[in-house]
Motif scaffolding. Structure first.
Motif, PDB file in Angstrom:
ATOM      1  N   ARG A   6       0.802  -1.372  -0.113  1.00 43.99           N
ATOM      2  CA  ARG A   6      -0.041   0.016   0.109  1.00 43.99           C
ATOM      3  C   ARG A   6       0.894   1.211  -0.103  1.00 43.99           C
ATOM      4  O   ARG A   6       0.521   2.291  -0.565  1.00 43.99           O
ATOM      5  N   ASP A  38      -5.973  10.164   5.574  1.00 40.68           N
ATOM      6  CA  ASP A  38      -6.872   9.414   4.743  1.00 40.68           C
ATOM      7  C   ASP A  38      -8.176   9.630   5.396  1.00 40.68           C
ATOM      8  O   ASP A  38      -9.096   8.573   5.148  1.00 40.68           O
ATOM      9  N   GLN A  63      -7.562   9.846  -1.649  1.00 43.23           N
ATOM     10  CA  GLN A  63      -7.619   8.482  -2.198  1.00 43.23           C
ATOM     11  C   GLN A  63      -8.395   8.404  -3.409  1.00 43.23           C
ATOM     12  O   GLN A  63      -8.116   7.816  -4.551  1.00 43.23           O
ATOM     13  N   ASP A 112      -7.960  -1.415  -3.391  1.00 47.88           N
ATOM     14  CA  ASP A 112      -7.974  -1.104  -2.035  1.00 47.88           C
ATOM     15  C   ASP A 112      -8.692  -0.026  -1.732  1.00 47.88           C
ATOM     16  O   ASP A 112      -9.240  -0.121  -0.821  1.00 47.88           O
ATOM     17  N   ASP A 125     -12.651  -0.953  -1.660  1.00 46.73           N
ATOM     18  CA  ASP A 125     -12.804  -1.944  -0.331  1.00 46.73           C
ATOM     19  C   ASP A 125     -12.595  -0.751   0.712  1.00 46.73           C
ATOM     20  O   ASP A 125     -13.681  -1.220   1.833  1.00 46.73           O
ATOM     21  N   GLU A 126     -11.642  -0.009   0.992  1.00 50.12           N
ATOM     22  CA  GLU A 126     -11.767   0.993   2.066  1.00 50.12           C
ATOM     23  C   GLU A 126     -12.799   1.646   2.334  1.00 50.12           C
ATOM     24  O   GLU A 126     -13.356   2.241   3.513  1.00 50.12           O
ATOM     25  N   HIS A 127     -13.619   2.117   1.275  1.00 46.95           N
ATOM     26  CA  HIS A 127     -14.903   2.918   1.254  1.00 46.95           C
ATOM     27  C   HIS A 127     -16.220   2.171   1.126  1.00 46.95           C
ATOM     28  O   HIS A 127     -17.002   2.458   0.636  1.00 46.95           O
TER      29      HIS A 127
END
Length: 271
Positions: free
Chosen positions: A32, A104, A150, A236, A239-241
């Motif tokens: 990452r 972030d 992001q 990624d 997915d994080e959101h």
């Protein structure tokens, strides 16, 4: 009587599994970090190139204004300089926003505004490769809870990939709009980035989000792509959101990335 140590022997194996899990987590963190560095490098390179183009426009029209004393020529030169200066201001404001917000952390984010900012950064590049950009950005699109940093990396990666897939000439369509809640699924904002490029073979599609997998031999003449980290970073971020992504592609006809991101909770309540 059995040896007590032999009875307790499985315990080191458990410890080894924990170590392996920690190592995998550390490796993912390193990947990452590399993805972030690649995205930052591409953003800086793109912004520098765009700003240099604007600066050359200002210089050339300033020379034109100095060479010609008639009012019409000077007015034309000044208007061109004003347009270029306003474009430069948009570019610097976009970069400064990235610099100010290094975290972030998620906050209410206007996806349509982010798309427009990203197109400012990539506008001249699309013109250079004769890419026609079409947009369908719905008014009053709901806000989403997101990290602007992001999502801009996501947009830069997907738009750059689309440009590279088309080579010289082609059409890039960017669509943003709200999708109502259906069948227990929450209301979302849908982003579509569709190109008219070469397309992706069906046997390759399942691998495109794997880290370090790339169909390119290396960076192109603009210095972008080929690391195999761009699409992995996009996955990624989505997915994080708590988002979803699907890819539609047909060889010789192009590719579409369709992303759905949940609407900000406070807006759901207001609705």
């Amino acid at each position: 009587m059995p040896d007590l140590k032999s009875v307790q022997s499985p315990r080191p194996a458990k410890h080894s599994m924990e170590e392996a899990t920690a190592e995998i987590a550390a490796l993912k963190s390193q990947v990452r970090h590399m993805q972030g560095l690649v995205s930052l490098g591409e953003l800086t390179g793109t912004a520098t190139h765009e700003f240099n183009n604007v600066l050359m426009t200002v210089i050339n029209y300033a020379k034109l204004g100095l060479r010609n004393e008639d009012k019409a020529s000077r007015d034309k030169a000044l208007n061109k300089i004003l347009d270029a200066s306003e474009r430069a201001a948009k570019i610097t404001n976009t970069i400064l926003a990235q610099a100010r917000n290094r975290s972030d952390a998620k906050e209410p984010t206007d996806l349509v505004a982010l798309v427009n900012d990203t197109l400012v950064l990539l506008g001249r590049e699309m013109q250079k490769y004769r890419i026609s950009v079409e947009t369908d950005l719905a008014e009053n699109t709901p806000m989403i809870s997101a990290s602007g940093n992001q999502l801009q990396r996501l947009l830069l990666n997907l738009m750059t990939n689309a440009r590279q897939a088309m080579g010289e000439g082609g059409t890039l369509l960017i669509r943003v709009g709200a999708q109502p809640a259906v069948g227990g699924q929450p209301e979302t904002v849908e982003l579509t980035i569709r190109d008219s490029g070469a397309g992706i073979p069906q046997d390759v599609l399942p691998k495109i989000f794997d880290p370090f997998f790339s169909t390119k031999s290396g960076p192109d003449e603009s210095g972008k792509g080929g690391t195999g980290l761009g699409l992995a970073a996009c996955k990624d971020i989505i997915d994080e959101h708590d988002g979803k992504i699907r890819v539609e592609s047909s060889v010789g006809r192009g590719t579409a990335f369709i992303i759905r991101l949940p609407v900000q909770a406070s807006q759901k309540a207001a609705a």
